[in-house]
Scaffold this active site. Structure first.
Site, PDB file in Angstrom:
ATOM      1  N   ASP A  15      70.636  -6.889  98.350  1.00  0.00           N
ATOM      2  CA  ASP A  15      69.403  -7.075  99.114  1.00  0.00           C
ATOM      3  C   ASP A  15      69.140  -5.838  99.967  1.00  0.00           C
ATOM      4  OD1 ASP A  15      67.322  -9.124 100.200  1.00  0.00           O
ATOM      5  OD2 ASP A  15      68.154  -8.160 101.981  1.00  0.00           O
ATOM      6  N   TYR A  66      64.947  -0.259 105.446  1.00  0.00           N
ATOM      7  CA  TYR A  66      66.330  -0.234 105.921  1.00  0.00           C
ATOM      8  C   TYR A  66      66.984   1.158 105.970  1.00  0.00           C
ATOM      9  CZ  TYR A  66      66.521  -5.360 105.340  1.00  0.00           C
ATOM     10  OH  TYR A  66      66.299  -6.712 105.416  1.00  0.00           O
ATOM     11  N   LYS A  75      61.959  -4.762  99.623  1.00  0.00           N
ATOM     12  CA  LYS A  75      60.871  -5.398 100.391  1.00  0.00           C
ATOM     13  C   LYS A  75      59.822  -4.371 100.818  1.00  0.00           C
ATOM     14  CE  LYS A  75      64.489  -8.317 102.375  1.00  0.00           C
ATOM     15  NZ  LYS A  75      65.633  -7.453 102.633  1.00  0.00           N
ATOM     16  N   HIS A 106      57.944  -8.250 103.434  1.00  0.00           N
ATOM     17  CA  HIS A 106      58.996  -8.335 104.452  1.00  0.00           C
ATOM     18  C   HIS A 106      58.637  -9.255 105.628  1.00  0.00           C
ATOM     19  CE1 HIS A 106      62.618  -5.678 105.757  1.00  0.00           C
ATOM     20  NE2 HIS A 106      62.721  -6.866 106.301  1.00  0.00           N
TER      21      HIS A 106
HETATM   22  P1  NDP Z   1      75.045 -10.914 108.956  1.00  0.00           P
HETATM   23  O1  NDP Z   1      74.715 -12.246 109.531  1.00  0.00           O
HETATM   24  O2  NDP Z   1      75.309 -10.809 107.505  1.00  0.00           O
HETATM   25  O3  NDP Z   1      76.293 -10.361 109.784  1.00  0.00           O
HETATM   26  C1  NDP Z   1      76.769  -9.059 109.639  1.00  0.00           C
HETATM   27  C2  NDP Z   1      77.925  -8.859 110.586  1.00  0.00           C
HETATM   28  O4  NDP Z   1      78.988  -9.734 110.227  1.00  0.00           O
HETATM   29  C3  NDP Z   1      78.476  -7.460 110.564  1.00  0.00           C
HETATM   30  O5  NDP Z   1      78.782  -7.100 111.903  1.00  0.00           O
HETATM   31  C4  NDP Z   1      79.745  -7.591 109.733  1.00  0.00           C
HETATM   32  O6  NDP Z   1      80.710  -6.644 110.129  1.00  0.00           O
HETATM   33  C5  NDP Z   1      80.196  -8.977 110.101  1.00  0.00           C
HETATM   34  N1  NDP Z   1      80.986  -9.615 109.030  1.00  0.00           N
HETATM   35  C6  NDP Z   1      80.662  -9.723 107.737  1.00  0.00           C
HETATM   36  N2  NDP Z   1      81.596 -10.410 107.068  1.00  0.00           N
HETATM   37  C7  NDP Z   1      82.539 -10.758 107.973  1.00  0.00           C
HETATM   38  C8  NDP Z   1      83.763 -11.478 107.898  1.00  0.00           C
HETATM   39  N3  NDP Z   1      84.196 -11.971 106.727  1.00  0.00           N
HETATM   40  N4  NDP Z   1      84.489 -11.642 109.023  1.00  0.00           N
HETATM   41  C9  NDP Z   1      84.052 -11.126 110.201  1.00  0.00           C
HETATM   42  N5  NDP Z   1      82.911 -10.433 110.335  1.00  0.00           N
HETATM   43  C10 NDP Z   1      82.153 -10.253 109.239  1.00  0.00           C
HETATM   44  O7  NDP Z   1      73.913  -9.858 109.405  1.00  0.00           O
HETATM   45  P2  NDP Z   1      72.500  -9.295 109.025  1.00  0.00           P
HETATM   46  O8  NDP Z   1      71.613  -9.549 110.190  1.00  0.00           O
HETATM   47  O9  NDP Z   1      72.637  -7.933 108.532  1.00  0.00           O
HETATM   48  O10 NDP Z   1      71.950 -10.194 107.828  1.00  0.00           O
HETATM   49  C11 NDP Z   1      72.381 -10.036 106.507  1.00  0.00           C
HETATM   50  C12 NDP Z   1      71.329  -9.413 105.603  1.00  0.00           C
HETATM   51  O11 NDP Z   1      70.143 -10.191 105.572  1.00  0.00           O
HETATM   52  C13 NDP Z   1      70.833  -8.038 106.049  1.00  0.00           C
HETATM   53  O12 NDP Z   1      71.782  -7.036 105.871  1.00  0.00           O
HETATM   54  C14 NDP Z   1      69.592  -7.916 105.209  1.00  0.00           C
HETATM   55  O13 NDP Z   1      69.913  -7.582 103.881  1.00  0.00           O
HETATM   56  C15 NDP Z   1      69.023  -9.332 105.343  1.00  0.00           C
HETATM   57  N6  NDP Z   1      68.079  -9.443 106.494  1.00  0.00           N
HETATM   58  C16 NDP Z   1      66.743  -9.624 106.215  1.00  0.00           C
HETATM   59  C17 NDP Z   1      65.818  -9.699 107.223  1.00  0.00           C
HETATM   60  C18 NDP Z   1      64.371  -9.902 106.889  1.00  0.00           C
HETATM   61  O14 NDP Z   1      63.508  -9.735 107.778  1.00  0.00           O
HETATM   62  N7  NDP Z   1      64.031 -10.269 105.662  1.00  0.00           N
HETATM   63  C19 NDP Z   1      66.189  -9.592 108.644  1.00  0.00           C
HETATM   64  C20 NDP Z   1      67.618  -9.461 108.846  1.00  0.00           C
HETATM   65  C21 NDP Z   1      68.505  -9.398 107.801  1.00  0.00           C
HETATM   66  P3  NDP Z   1      81.492  -5.701 109.059  1.00  0.00           P
HETATM   67  O15 NDP Z   1      80.456  -4.820 108.458  1.00  0.00           O
HETATM   68  O16 NDP Z   1      82.483  -5.007 109.905  1.00  0.00           O
HETATM   69  O17 NDP Z   1      82.113  -6.634 108.053  1.00  0.00           O
END
Ligand code: NDP
Length: 318
Positions: free
Chosen positions: A52, A57, A86, A117
């Site tokens: 995604d 981004y 998006k 988006h």
């Molecule tokens: P998430 O809810 O996926 O959380 C990401 C965080 O969780 C990072 O800090 C990551 O750290 C941590 N993490 C991931 N896996 C683990 C684990 N197993 N244990 C502990 N920590 C963990 O965040 P996002 O807000 O980025 O949402 C996900 C995706 O959704 C985005 O990347 C994007 O693709 C999409 N999105 C779409 C939007 C829209 O407007 N359409 C808006 C926001 C997001 P680490 O990297 O260190 O693992």
């Protein structure tokens, strides 16, 4: 208790195309964007088949580099992957340009899914970049967000070899109702913030009744994964002997929804997610958490005009 991978679970879109339920999220903060190349390579080698991303981004070029190497190494072929991008509201009047730019950066000749988006229109410069005033994107009051959807329909009908499916993001029921009334293509997906603290029960139900699959973004509560600390998540992780992240991801896939967790931790993306046999009661308990204590983590200032409720603290969107 469960060692089967959830990465192989697929969902069927309303246009007949199948897609893996779990996508790798790539909305990384600027400092971690260059890590996305190695993350994508490790994720695909670990079994992810859905990525995604978005024009906005700043990660498409790193994904493109990763894909080129994965194809050259023979790890996967293009048709094995499902890639979503998006169109940002600054390109509301020109989604075609936005898609062409995304394809160029990704090094691909088609994307599997293009999402609008946000149901918003922003003022833009000549390159389609949003004009920022006092730290915020400026709304284009003369624009109509539905124009973007209508143009996406035109592009999809004209050339669905370049855009295999179209959908929306950040639509509420009110916005979906207008779209369904005024246009003749039902979005395959509505990608919204969705997790146990924001279960969006009515929106999910509405989407389902119209053939729109809801896709969960920020499934871990975004940066720092705060939702791993919810007591209900800890309880279910213990019950099934899995991680909290496995519980948070299975909350969606076991409900027939897409989910896009983000990570740039190579070990985590290589490990992927286990399939957890959550029961209907477990899913209800997870919903109940947010029905009782709703909280939103993604709260850019411009989203106020979409009319969301249950706002969390307003944060800048970079
Ligand atoms: P998430 O809810 O996926 O959380 C990401 C965080 O969780 C990072 O800090 C990551 O750290 C941590 N993490 C991931 N896996 C683990 C684990 N197993 N244990 C502990 N920590 C963990 O965040 P996002 O807000 O980025 O949402 C996900 C995706 O959704 C985005 O990347 C994007 O693709 C999409 N999105 C779409 C939007 C829209 O407007 N359409 C808006 C926001 C997001 P680490 O990297 O260190 O693992």
């Amino acid at each position: 208790m469960s060692s089967e991978s959830a990465l192989t679970i697929k969902l069927k879109l309303n246009n007949g195309i199948e897609a893996p339920a779990i996508a790798l999220g790539t909305a990384n903060p600027s400092e971690s964007r260059p890590k996305v190349k190695e993350t994508v390579k490790a994720a695909v080698k670990g079994g992810y088949r859905h990525i995604d991303t978005a024009w906005f981004y700043g990660t498409e070029e790193y994904i493109g580099e990763a894909l080129a190497e994965l194809f050259a190494e023979g790890v996967v072929k293009r048709e094995d992957l499902f890639i979503t991008t998006k169109v940002w509201p600054s390109n509301w009047n020109n989604p075609s340009r936005s898609i062409d730019e995304s394809l160029k950066r990704l090094g691909l000749d088609y994307v599997d899914l293009v999402l609008q988006h946000w149901p918003l229109t922003f003022k833009a410069d000549a390159d389609g970049k949003p004009i920022i005033k006092d730290g915020n994107s400026v709304l284009d009051e003369d624009g109509d967000y539905l124009v973007t959807w209508k143009k996406l329909i035109e592009l999809y009908k004209k050339d669905n070899k370049k855009i295999r499916s179209i959908g929306v993001s950040n639509y509420t029921i009110k916005y979906l109702e207008r779209l369904l009334k005024e246009t003749d293509v039902v979005p395959v997906v509505n990608q919204v913030e969705l997790h146990p603290s924001l279960p969006q029960v009515d929106l999910v139900k509405f989407g389902k009744s119209k053939g729109i699959i809801t896709e969960a973004y920020s499934p871990l509560g975004s940066g720092g994964a705060p939702l791993l600390k919810l007591p209900i998540v800890e309880t279910l992780a213990k019950k099934y002997d899995v991680s909290g992240a496995d519980v948070l991801v299975n909350y969606h896939v076991k409900s027939g929804r897409f989910v896009a967790p983000r990570s740039t931790n190579i070990e985590r993306v290589t490990r992927g997610f286990k399939s957890v046999p959550l029961t209907a009661d477990d899913l209800k308990s997870l919903d109940q958490e947010g029905i009782d204590h709703p909280h939103r983590y993604i709260n850019p200032g411009f989203a106020k005009s979409v009319g969301y409720d249950n706002w969390g603290e307003e944060k800048p969107f970079k």
